[in-house]
Design an enzyme around this catalytic site. Sequence first.
Site, PDB file in Angstrom:
ATOM      1  CB  CYS A   6     -35.368 -42.670 -27.471  1.00  0.00           C
ATOM      2  SG  CYS A   6     -33.497 -43.378 -28.142  1.00  0.00           S
ATOM      3  CB  CYS A  46     -22.928 -56.070 -45.378  1.00  0.00           C
ATOM      4  SG  CYS A  46     -23.247 -56.590 -44.639  1.00  0.00           S
ATOM      5  CG  HIS A  71     -25.883 -59.212 -41.759  1.00  0.00           C
ATOM      6  ND1 HIS A  71     -25.634 -59.246 -43.823  1.00  0.00           N
ATOM      7  CD2 HIS A  71     -25.899 -60.460 -41.842  1.00  0.00           C
ATOM      8  CE1 HIS A  71     -25.602 -60.508 -44.668  1.00  0.00           C
ATOM      9  NE2 HIS A  71     -26.095 -61.268 -43.291  1.00  0.00           N
ATOM     10  CB  CYS A 167     -53.382   0.668 -71.455  1.00  0.00           C
ATOM     11  SG  CYS A 167     -53.916   1.525 -72.862  1.00  0.00           S
ATOM     12  CG  HIS A 438     -56.201  -1.167 -75.483  1.00  0.00           C
ATOM     13  ND1 HIS A 438     -56.391   0.400 -74.286  1.00  0.00           N
ATOM     14  CD2 HIS A 438     -57.071  -2.005 -74.730  1.00  0.00           C
ATOM     15  CE1 HIS A 438     -56.632  -0.852 -73.173  1.00  0.00           C
ATOM     16  NE2 HIS A 438     -57.151  -1.941 -73.290  1.00  0.00           N
TER      17      HIS A 438
END
Lengths: 488, 93
Positions: A6, A46, A71, A167, A438
């Site tokens: 921004c 904090c 905060h 096969c 087979h």
Amino acid sequence: MNDNGCIHLNNFKAAKGTNPYKIVHAFFVACTSFEARRYKATSCLCFTCGMPGPRMHSCLHCIYFACYAGHIQDHSKTKKHFLYVDLSYGNIYCAQCQDYIYDRELTEIGVTHKLKEAKSLGISVPFMPWLPNPNEAMALRRLRKRRLISPHTTIGLRGLQNLGSTCFMNCIVQTLIHTPLLRDYFLGEKHKCKAQGSGKCLVCEVSKLFQEFYSGAKTPLTLHRLLHLIWTHARHLAGYEQQDAHEFFIATLDVLHRHCMNGVDENGEKKENGRCNCIIDQIFTGGLQSDVVCTSCHGVSTTIDPFWDISLDVAGPGSLAACLERFTRAEHLGSGAKIKCSNCRAYRESTKQLTLETLPIVASFHLKRFEHSSQIDRKINAFVSFPAELDMTPFMSSHRRAVDVGADNNNAPEGVCEDNRYSLFAVVNHVGSLDAGHYTAYVRQMKGSWFKCDDHMITRASLREVLDSEGYLLFYHKTVLEYECENS
Amino acid sequence: MTVNNTIAHQRLVLTGDRERFKELLRRRLIECGWRDQVRMLCRDVVKENESNNITFDMLAARVTPRARALVPDTVKKELLQKIKTHLLTQKDQ
Ligand SMILES: [Zn+2]
Ligand SMILES: [Zn+2]
Ligand SMILES: [Zn+2]
Ligand SMILES: [Zn+2]
Ligand SMILES: [Zn+2]
Ligand SMILES: [Zn+2]
């Protein structure tokens, strides 16, 4: 999503550059070193209330740490410091725009740090979803034709004509076509060939085959060109009589591996250990460790050999896990099979144990149902159950070593992300007698979606039906793929 | 958080095990399709609010309860089990 940040972030970047973000990110978001982890462990609290959360942020202007429960907002208002970084994910909040904002340059810094962090922790590179670059995004927008993949889609399925007892080939081709990673390689058009158009490259032929399978056409395909190519390059297989599907599978991998050398990027590309790094070896090659222990001096001689598949005896055990357990069990070599011990400089009795040193992405198991001896050729119809999901950890060299020293390796944090789970994706069956038999195959087209391939006939099958079949060749694909770090 | 919890937390961060467990969790959530489900939930919320510009906090408030409920029990159990065993073995050393 707009990733140009921004105006406020752009002004900040113009004044202070990206360094403030880099430092916060490298120390408190993705710790790129042990030192950084020490800072993060002790100081991510904090400054206002002393709590470790919720949602810790750091002010980008003055590196003030505060929680999101009010905060960091207070700090931002009183100091007029409007940008702050979320310490869990590294996203930037702009208090003037009142939302998180995204900036391409800073996102890239974050990705680099994430890779460094993974490296410093010894874990594989985290999964990152594919993001189209501008060119790809444009191509996607231009290509209007879309195909919706739903549980009922039959995409990628096609029957194969039988060219007179071929096969065995049809089953192996169906298996290869439905090998997830191989499909991704070929549909991603990764084979760029120097021998293109010559009609001599089997990799090119398989590449074309993938296009045929995924074209949407439903008529059965005839594979005479493929068969001819394999015959030319694996002469021992030539002839129209019934062949062993297992032998054909190995021969096909071998020819493909040799023809990968035709690739522009693949030529001579070797790993550090001198092994081939072609797509076939990347997917199918594992390392088999053999430890021979001398019974006199207890000296161990270890060798590691590459393998494409594991052949298992079926007489006795009733399950694949039991077969593998027996395969990796230490075996005493009696007095009739003495081996020269380099320590003792003499022929000694010894024990031999096979374990899996490295696992391939596709684990192929060959159940030895055909017994050929000078007296008799016979087929063993013994029942061997096999699971849809298989964990290979117990058969690995590292695991066996840990068991031997009595360590409980299962909960070591280093092993937390080690993942050796496999999922069944193809089963080749042999029905009938040795000479009048087979071959048919079951393939997994999508998760939970199985089909039976009987030459030109493709029919839906249930997982139960697959698991109840006899099983001759079993193919498992690694459930979770690890990522290798390229820019180290 | 009690003092003991804080120490355990700090130790997990220091050794890097917290990141390892987080990565494991991330992988499991991707594997089981949770991430895609949550993505769809987010898409729906954004679509519902097309007229007003939706922020991250609004999105998180709307989606979080449902996303939490979608986490499979097997994933929770595996993580809990692994973290528990890990903390216990650490304690013994
Ligand atoms: Zn500040
Ligand atoms: Zn606070
Ligand atoms: Zn802004
Ligand atoms: Zn080629
Ligand atoms: Zn190769
Ligand atoms: Zn010896």
